[in-house]
Design a protein around this motif. Sequence first.
Motif, PDB file in Angstrom:
ATOM      1  N   LYS A 169       0.846  -1.206   0.000  1.00 23.41           N
ATOM      2  CA  LYS A 169       0.000   0.000   0.000  1.00 23.41           C
ATOM      3  C   LYS A 169       0.878   1.251   0.000  1.00 23.41           C
ATOM      4  O   LYS A 169       0.617   2.226  -0.715  1.00 23.41           O
ATOM      5  N   PHE A 170       1.942   1.209   0.804  1.00 22.38           N
ATOM      6  CA  PHE A 170       2.885   2.333   0.846  1.00 22.38           C
ATOM      7  C   PHE A 170       3.537   2.549  -0.527  1.00 22.38           C
ATOM      8  O   PHE A 170       3.654   3.684  -0.998  1.00 22.38           O
ATOM      9  N   LEU A 171       3.957   1.461  -1.161  1.00 23.49           N
ATOM     10  CA  LEU A 171       4.626   1.564  -2.464  1.00 23.49           C
ATOM     11  C   LEU A 171       3.705   2.173  -3.525  1.00 23.49           C
ATOM     12  O   LEU A 171       4.157   2.909  -4.399  1.00 23.49           O
ATOM     13  N   LYS A 172       2.426   1.868  -3.433  1.00 22.46           N
ATOM     14  CA  LYS A 172       1.476   2.409  -4.415  1.00 22.46           C
ATOM     15  C   LYS A 172       1.193   3.889  -4.183  1.00 22.46           C
ATOM     16  O   LYS A 172       0.832   4.614  -5.118  1.00 22.46           O
ATOM     17  N   GLU A 173       1.362   4.340  -2.926  1.00 17.00           N
ATOM     18  CA  GLU A 173       1.000   5.721  -2.599  1.00 17.00           C
ATOM     19  C   GLU A 173       2.202   6.654  -2.460  1.00 17.00           C
ATOM     20  O   GLU A 173       2.030   7.878  -2.469  1.00 17.00           O
ATOM     21  N   VAL A 174       3.404   6.110  -2.333  1.00 15.07           N
ATOM     22  CA  VAL A 174       4.575   6.941  -2.091  1.00 15.07           C
ATOM     23  C   VAL A 174       4.813   7.911  -3.257  1.00 15.07           C
ATOM     24  O   VAL A 174       4.644   7.563  -4.424  1.00 15.07           O
ATOM     25  N   ALA A 175       5.187   9.114  -2.926  1.00 12.78           N
ATOM     26  CA  ALA A 175       5.439  10.140  -3.945  1.00 12.78           C
ATOM     27  C   ALA A 175       6.911  10.104  -4.348  1.00 12.78           C
ATOM     28  O   ALA A 175       7.797  10.302  -3.509  1.00 12.78           O
ATOM     29  N   LEU A 176       7.147   9.843  -5.621  1.00 15.72           N
ATOM     30  CA  LEU A 176       8.505   9.842  -6.158  1.00 15.72           C
ATOM     31  C   LEU A 176       8.596  10.877  -7.274  1.00 15.72           C
ATOM     32  O   LEU A 176       7.623  11.109  -7.997  1.00 15.72           O
ATOM     33  N   PRO A 177       9.733  11.509  -7.444  1.00 14.99           N
ATOM     34  CA  PRO A 177       9.854  12.578  -8.443  1.00 14.99           C
ATOM     35  C   PRO A 177       9.968  12.054  -9.874  1.00 14.99           C
ATOM     36  O   PRO A 177      10.468  10.951 -10.111  1.00 14.99           O
ATOM     37  N   GLY A 178       9.492  12.877 -10.817  1.00 11.84           N
ATOM     38  CA  GLY A 178       9.691  12.610 -12.243  1.00 11.84           C
ATOM     39  C   GLY A 178       9.203  11.249 -12.695  1.00 11.84           C
ATOM     40  O   GLY A 178       8.129  10.778 -12.302  1.00 11.84           O
ATOM     41  N   THR A 179      10.025  10.613 -13.531  1.00 12.84           N
ATOM     42  CA  THR A 179       9.646   9.319 -14.109  1.00 12.84           C
ATOM     43  C   THR A 179       9.812   8.155 -13.138  1.00 12.84           C
ATOM     44  O   THR A 179       9.387   7.031 -13.435  1.00 12.84           O
ATOM     45  N   ASP A 180      10.439   8.407 -11.980  1.00 11.92           N
ATOM     46  CA  ASP A 180      10.631   7.330 -11.001  1.00 11.92           C
ATOM     47  C   ASP A 180       9.300   6.739 -10.537  1.00 11.92           C
ATOM     48  O   ASP A 180       9.183   5.539 -10.268  1.00 11.92           O
ATOM     49  N   LYS A 181       8.284   7.593 -10.419  1.00 14.28           N
ATOM     50  CA  LYS A 181       6.961   7.107 -10.022  1.00 14.28           C
ATOM     51  C   LYS A 181       6.403   6.171 -11.086  1.00 14.28           C
ATOM     52  O   LYS A 181       5.817   5.125 -10.769  1.00 14.28           O
ATOM     53  N   GLU A 182       6.601   6.518 -12.361  1.00 13.42           N
ATOM     54  CA  GLU A 182       6.136   5.651 -13.455  1.00 13.42           C
ATOM     55  C   GLU A 182       6.888   4.326 -13.459  1.00 13.42           C
ATOM     56  O   GLU A 182       6.305   3.270 -13.710  1.00 13.42           O
ATOM     57  N   LEU A 183       8.184   4.388 -13.187  1.00 13.36           N
ATOM     58  CA  LEU A 183       8.981   3.157 -13.122  1.00 13.36           C
ATOM     59  C   LEU A 183       8.486   2.248 -11.993  1.00 13.36           C
ATOM     60  O   LEU A 183       8.363   1.029 -12.160  1.00 13.36           O
ATOM     61  N   LEU A 184       8.202   2.850 -10.848  1.00 14.67           N
ATOM     62  CA  LEU A 184       7.712   2.079  -9.704  1.00 14.67           C
ATOM     63  C   LEU A 184       6.359   1.447 -10.019  1.00 14.67           C
ATOM     64  O   LEU A 184       6.120   0.276  -9.693  1.00 14.67           O
ATOM     65  N   GLU A 185       5.471   2.206 -10.649  1.00  7.67           N
ATOM     66  CA  GLU A 185       4.145   1.673 -11.009  1.00  7.67           C
ATOM     67  C   GLU A 185       4.275   0.492 -11.974  1.00  7.67           C
ATOM     68  O   GLU A 185       3.548  -0.499 -11.855  1.00  7.67           O
ATOM     69  N   ALA A 186       5.203   0.599 -12.924  1.00  9.36           N
ATOM     70  CA  ALA A 186       5.410  -0.498 -13.876  1.00  9.36           C
ATOM     71  C   ALA A 186       5.940  -1.738 -13.163  1.00  9.36           C
ATOM     72  O   ALA A 186       5.512  -2.867 -13.438  1.00  9.36           O
ATOM     73  N   LEU A 187       6.860  -1.547 -12.226  1.00  8.75           N
ATOM     74  CA  LEU A 187       7.409  -2.670 -11.461  1.00  8.75           C
ATOM     75  C   LEU A 187       6.342  -3.323 -10.590  1.00  8.75           C
ATOM     76  O   LEU A 187       6.301  -4.556 -10.448  1.00  8.75           O
ATOM     77  N   LEU A 188       5.460  -2.517 -10.014  1.00  3.97           N
ATOM     78  CA  LEU A 188       4.381  -3.066  -9.175  1.00  3.97           C
ATOM     79  C   LEU A 188       3.391  -3.879 -10.007  1.00  3.97           C
ATOM     80  O   LEU A 188       2.854  -4.889  -9.545  1.00  3.97           O
ATOM     81  N   LYS A 189       3.161  -3.451 -11.256  1.00  3.32           N
ATOM     82  CA  LYS A 189       2.299  -4.229 -12.153  1.00  3.32           C
ATOM     83  C   LYS A 189       2.931  -5.583 -12.453  1.00  3.32           C
ATOM     84  O   LYS A 189       2.252  -6.615 -12.478  1.00  3.32           O
ATOM     85  N   SER A 190       4.242  -5.571 -12.680  1.00  2.00           N
ATOM     86  CA  SER A 190       4.959  -6.833 -12.921  1.00  2.00           C
ATOM     87  C   SER A 190       4.904  -7.722 -11.688  1.00  2.00           C
ATOM     88  O   SER A 190       4.715  -8.939 -11.785  1.00  2.00           O
ATOM     89  N   TYR A 191       5.039  -7.119 -10.518  1.00  2.01           N
ATOM     90  CA  TYR A 191       4.966  -7.861  -9.254  1.00  2.01           C
ATOM     91  C   TYR A 191       3.614  -8.551  -9.114  1.00  2.01           C
ATOM     92  O   TYR A 191       3.537  -9.750  -8.807  1.00  2.01           O
ATOM     93  N   GLU A 192       2.546  -7.823  -9.337  1.00  2.00           N
ATOM     94  CA  GLU A 192       1.196  -8.383  -9.204  1.00  2.00           C
ATOM     95  C   GLU A 192       0.941  -9.483 -10.234  1.00  2.00           C
ATOM     96  O   GLU A 192       0.300 -10.498  -9.928  1.00  2.00           O
ATOM     97  N   HIS A 193       1.441  -9.276 -11.450  1.00  2.00           N
ATOM     98  CA  HIS A 193       1.268 -10.286 -12.508  1.00  2.00           C
ATOM     99  C   HIS A 193       1.966 -11.588 -12.113  1.00  2.00           C
ATOM    100  O   HIS A 193       1.382 -12.678 -12.239  1.00  2.00           O
ATOM    101  N   LEU A 194       3.187 -11.496 -11.637  1.00  2.00           N
ATOM    102  CA  LEU A 194       3.942 -12.691 -11.259  1.00  2.00           C
ATOM    103  C   LEU A 194       3.311 -13.379 -10.053  1.00  2.00           C
ATOM    104  O   LEU A 194       3.278 -14.616  -9.983  1.00  2.00           O
ATOM    105  N   GLU A 195       2.806 -12.596  -9.110  1.00  2.00           N
ATOM    106  CA  GLU A 195       2.115 -13.167  -7.946  1.00  2.00           C
ATOM    107  C   GLU A 195       0.914 -14.001  -8.378  1.00  2.00           C
ATOM    108  O   GLU A 195       0.682 -15.097  -7.856  1.00  2.00           O
TER     109      GLU A 195
END
Length: 342
Positions: A169-195
């Motif tokens: 929940k923290f990872l989905k809501e944490v504020a990251l600057p610039g494209t880092d937030k987009e990178l994190l969102e993409a990684l979380l999608k991969s995480y959920e898919h693999l799970e």
Amino acid sequence: MNYIGIDHHKQYSHMTVMDEEGSIVKAGRVLNLRAEVEDFLGAVKQGSGAVIEAGRSSYTMADLLGEMGVEVTIAHPQEVKSIAHAWIKTDKRASEILAHLLRTDMVPGVYRRGKENREAQRVLRQRAWYVAALTGVKNRIRALLAQQREEAQQEASRFKKLFSREGLKFLKEVALPGTDKELLEALLKSYEHLEERIKESDELVKRVHQELREAQRIDTVPGFAEFLSVLVAVEIADIKRFSRVESLHSYAGVIPSTHSSGQRSYHGKIIKAGNRWLRWALVEAVWPAITVDHDLRVFYERLARRKGPNMAKVATARRLLTIIYKILKEGRAYVPYKRGGK
């Protein structure tokens, strides 16, 4: 009796049929279709034996020939190469050499797995690949957080388990600057898919665990939960094919490479050969094993101080495999040593 040497490829095979005197009865390229194979072999397949090198799709041809009544031997590619080291590698020549080795009873065969074992193996290896990929995604997320400002790192450090429900929940809501937030969102999608993919295989793992007594026995060894115990049991398949524990060590690839010169021997990194899925499962089991077992933890820590954590991890994996070999050979569960008791 005729001897059939098969140089197998994805779409076609080159077959050489040799008689008992070593004369070539028939040879040629054949499409890997049942009708084509039957038409090529014709009457010579009756009472014949065949040999094919182990490979990704070798069992497809081996099963096809087996349905036709041909007894098939699967050869070890590297050992065939060492026996016939002088031969020029062409499809025609390779199939001739294989037929000749079969005729002279010199084929270095490999263990022939049953169909059910192969089916379970494919599912478990896929799951193991997903688990390894999930670990990679987690590491990428941790690396991304480590590159952020101290505030974000401190927030993440509050979670003992970053990938728990609260941590995600923290990872989905944490504020990251610039494209880092987009990178994190993409990684979380991969995480959920693999799970999700991992969860899909849970039912098969449970079923195989219930059916395989060997998996249930391995499950009693420290570090091996349901999935790892099933994977190890399926990869080993039949413990009787290993006459010595050293043979199982070599099969799993948890032995160091050795270089000798004169009276000195040097041990290097682990060998590249071996069953990488079995080796992966053993190494994965090391951390949970040393967490719950005092003797294994002492063994690991002593080696880690002397030779480093990587060598200690492999040595501990080898010790776990030795335990597994013993309990499977003796047909019993693992009984940990009790200090101060009998």
